[in-house]
Design a protein around this motif. Structure first.
Motif, PDB file in Angstrom:
ATOM      1  N   HIS A 125       0.934  -1.357  -0.130  1.00 51.93           N
ATOM      2  CA  HIS A 125       0.140   0.235   0.309  1.00 51.93           C
ATOM      3  C   HIS A 125       0.687   0.814   0.524  1.00 51.93           C
ATOM      4  O   HIS A 125       1.813   1.249   0.751  1.00 51.93           O
ATOM      5  CB  HIS A 125      -1.227  -0.070   1.620  1.00 51.93           C
ATOM      6  N   PHE A 126       0.274   1.812  -1.109  1.00 45.81           N
ATOM      7  CA  PHE A 126       1.724   3.560  -1.345  1.00 45.81           C
ATOM      8  C   PHE A 126       0.422   4.348  -0.759  1.00 45.81           C
ATOM      9  O   PHE A 126      -0.774   4.256  -1.295  1.00 45.81           O
ATOM     10  CB  PHE A 126       1.706   3.834  -2.169  1.00 45.81           C
ATOM     11  N   PRO A 127       0.626   5.432   0.030  1.00 50.27           N
ATOM     12  CA  PRO A 127      -0.279   6.162   0.200  1.00 50.27           C
ATOM     13  C   PRO A 127      -0.010   7.206  -1.308  1.00 50.27           C
ATOM     14  O   PRO A 127       0.322   7.182  -1.674  1.00 50.27           O
ATOM     15  CB  PRO A 127       0.655   7.426   1.068  1.00 50.27           C
ATOM     16  N   VAL A 128      -1.353   7.433  -1.212  1.00 50.95           N
ATOM     17  CA  VAL A 128      -1.778   8.530  -2.237  1.00 50.95           C
ATOM     18  C   VAL A 128      -2.027   9.942  -2.168  1.00 50.95           C
ATOM     19  O   VAL A 128      -3.028  10.350  -1.272  1.00 50.95           O
ATOM     20  CB  VAL A 128      -3.078   8.061  -3.763  1.00 50.95           C
ATOM     21  N   ASN A 129      -1.616  10.740  -2.647  1.00 47.51           N
ATOM     22  CA  ASN A 129      -1.607  12.598  -2.743  1.00 47.51           C
ATOM     23  C   ASN A 129      -1.684  12.517  -1.955  1.00 47.51           C
ATOM     24  O   ASN A 129      -2.659  13.481  -1.093  1.00 47.51           O
ATOM     25  CB  ASN A 129      -2.923  11.801  -3.169  1.00 47.51           C
ATOM     26  N   HIS A 130      -0.479  11.958  -0.793  1.00 53.10           N
ATOM     27  CA  HIS A 130      -0.180  12.693   1.045  1.00 53.10           C
ATOM     28  C   HIS A 130      -0.154  13.679   0.433  1.00 53.10           C
ATOM     29  O   HIS A 130       0.436  14.438  -0.165  1.00 53.10           O
ATOM     30  CB  HIS A 130       1.533  11.716   0.833  1.00 53.10           C
ATOM     31  N   PRO A 131      -0.089  14.477   1.519  1.00 56.44           N
ATOM     32  CA  PRO A 131      -0.253  16.010   1.881  1.00 56.44           C
ATOM     33  C   PRO A 131       1.296  16.888   2.254  1.00 56.44           C
ATOM     34  O   PRO A 131       1.202  17.720   1.410  1.00 56.44           O
ATOM     35  CB  PRO A 131      -0.458  16.282   3.088  1.00 56.44           C
ATOM     36  N   ALA A 132       2.393  15.480   2.031  1.00 57.81           N
ATOM     37  CA  ALA A 132       3.802  16.359   1.666  1.00 57.81           C
ATOM     38  C   ALA A 132       4.349  16.073   1.070  1.00 57.81           C
ATOM     39  O   ALA A 132       5.809  16.026   0.795  1.00 57.81           O
ATOM     40  CB  ALA A 132       4.452  15.834   3.523  1.00 57.81           C
ATOM     41  N   TYR A 141       8.560  15.991  -0.496  1.00 59.00           N
ATOM     42  CA  TYR A 141       8.993  15.540  -1.151  1.00 59.00           C
ATOM     43  C   TYR A 141      10.029  15.222  -2.274  1.00 59.00           C
ATOM     44  O   TYR A 141      10.651  14.649  -3.070  1.00 59.00           O
ATOM     45  CB  TYR A 141       8.285  13.488  -1.249  1.00 59.00           C
ATOM     46  N   ARG A 142       9.455  16.238  -3.128  1.00 63.29           N
ATOM     47  CA  ARG A 142       9.421  16.595  -4.857  1.00 63.29           C
ATOM     48  C   ARG A 142      11.076  17.253  -4.774  1.00 63.29           C
ATOM     49  O   ARG A 142      11.472  17.045  -5.511  1.00 63.29           O
ATOM     50  CB  ARG A 142       8.389  16.876  -5.699  1.00 63.29           C
ATOM     51  N   VAL A 143      10.790  18.258  -3.329  1.00 68.88           N
ATOM     52  CA  VAL A 143      11.732  19.013  -2.886  1.00 68.88           C
ATOM     53  C   VAL A 143      12.871  18.269  -3.041  1.00 68.88           C
ATOM     54  O   VAL A 143      13.530  18.441  -3.763  1.00 68.88           O
ATOM     55  CB  VAL A 143      11.057  20.159  -2.506  1.00 68.88           C
ATOM     56  N   LEU A 144      12.338  17.025  -2.129  1.00 68.22           N
ATOM     57  CA  LEU A 144      13.819  17.239  -1.503  1.00 68.22           C
ATOM     58  C   LEU A 144      14.449  16.149  -2.761  1.00 68.22           C
ATOM     59  O   LEU A 144      15.925  16.047  -3.054  1.00 68.22           O
ATOM     60  CB  LEU A 144      13.340  15.868  -0.718  1.00 68.22           C
ATOM     61  N   SER A 145      13.863  14.925  -3.102  1.00 66.32           N
ATOM     62  CA  SER A 145      14.454  14.615  -4.337  1.00 66.32           C
ATOM     63  C   SER A 145      14.776  15.747  -5.687  1.00 66.32           C
ATOM     64  O   SER A 145      15.537  15.110  -6.378  1.00 66.32           O
ATOM     65  CB  SER A 145      13.386  13.391  -5.466  1.00 66.32           C
ATOM     66  N   GLY A 146      14.227  16.268  -6.009  1.00 61.51           N
ATOM     67  CA  GLY A 146      14.798  17.851  -6.718  1.00 61.51           C
ATOM     68  C   GLY A 146      15.985  18.008  -6.342  1.00 61.51           C
ATOM     69  O   GLY A 146      17.416  18.495  -6.921  1.00 61.51           O
ATOM     70  N   LEU A 147      16.698  17.957  -5.315  1.00 53.78           N
ATOM     71  CA  LEU A 147      18.029  18.339  -4.254  1.00 53.78           C
ATOM     72  C   LEU A 147      18.740  17.787  -4.823  1.00 53.78           C
ATOM     73  O   LEU A 147      19.550  18.514  -4.870  1.00 53.78           O
ATOM     74  CB  LEU A 147      17.556  19.273  -2.666  1.00 53.78           C
ATOM     75  N   ILE A 148      18.387  16.646  -4.032  1.00 57.29           N
ATOM     76  CA  ILE A 148      18.906  15.290  -4.446  1.00 57.29           C
ATOM     77  C   ILE A 148      19.131  15.551  -5.243  1.00 57.29           C
ATOM     78  O   ILE A 148      20.829  15.211  -6.211  1.00 57.29           O
ATOM     79  CB  ILE A 148      18.827  14.156  -3.878  1.00 57.29           C
ATOM     80  N   GLY A 149      18.931  15.937  -6.481  1.00 57.66           N
ATOM     81  CA  GLY A 149      19.570  15.194  -8.043  1.00 57.66           C
ATOM     82  C   GLY A 149      20.264  16.950  -8.064  1.00 57.66           C
ATOM     83  O   GLY A 149      20.917  16.021  -8.972  1.00 57.66           O
TER      84      GLY A 149
END
Length: 157
Positions: free
Chosen positions: A3-10, A14-22
């Motif tokens: 089960h993956f949470p869908v449309n999580h409020p945060a 998380y997208r910003v974190l992955s973008g910063l790592i990228g």
């Protein structure tokens, strides 16, 4: 099935974190290419970029992988979700494999222990972002919200 949470409020966080790592990986790769240009592809010299040891091969792979992560972070659909899950697994496996060959001639990417640790931390963060940035329909999101706010769920908190 997992089960993956869908449309999580945060999800934006998380997208910003992955973008910063990228972004970090892309800058590391470009800097590494400039630092190692002219060396052999799999050089074992002590050349570093942004505090991590590198060679030309690792720098070139980092440029590609950093761009890959930035593309994933910029996507609003589930493409970024799958890209982060995949990237997290790749970083974790690469970190463990390179740690296993750290002091041998098989260390063809010129990793050091600090590079292994950064790879493992990035892998864990990307895996976490991949777990929480799935997008679903509005109906699916409403079902998720009702399940979270159900009186039985409230009693278990």
């Amino acid at each position: 099935m997992a089960h993956f949470p869908v449309n999580h409020p945060a999800r934006p966080l998380y997208r910003v974190l992955s973008g910063l790592i990228g972004l970090y990986i892309l800058v590391f790769g470009v800097w590494g290419v400039f630092e190692t240009w002219g060396n052999s592809l799999f050089s074992r010299e002590s050349t570093s970029a942004l505090g991590l040891r590198t060679n030309l091969a690792f720098a070139l792979v980092s440029v590609v992988f950093g761009a890959f992560l930035l593309i994933g972070a910029s996507r609003r659909g589930n493409l970024g979700h799958y890209m982060n899950l995949t990237a997290g697994a790749v970083f974790l496996v690469t970190g463990i494999l390179m740690m296993a060959v750290l002091q041998t001639s098989a260390n063809f990417l010129n990793f050091s222990m600090s590079t292994v640790l950064v790879s493992l931390v990035f892998g864990l963060i990307l895996l976490a972002t991949g777990l929480y940035d799935k997008v679903g329909t509005d109906e699916h999101a409403e079902d998720e919200r009702r399940r979270r706010e159900h009186p039985i769920a409230e009693a278990h908190r």
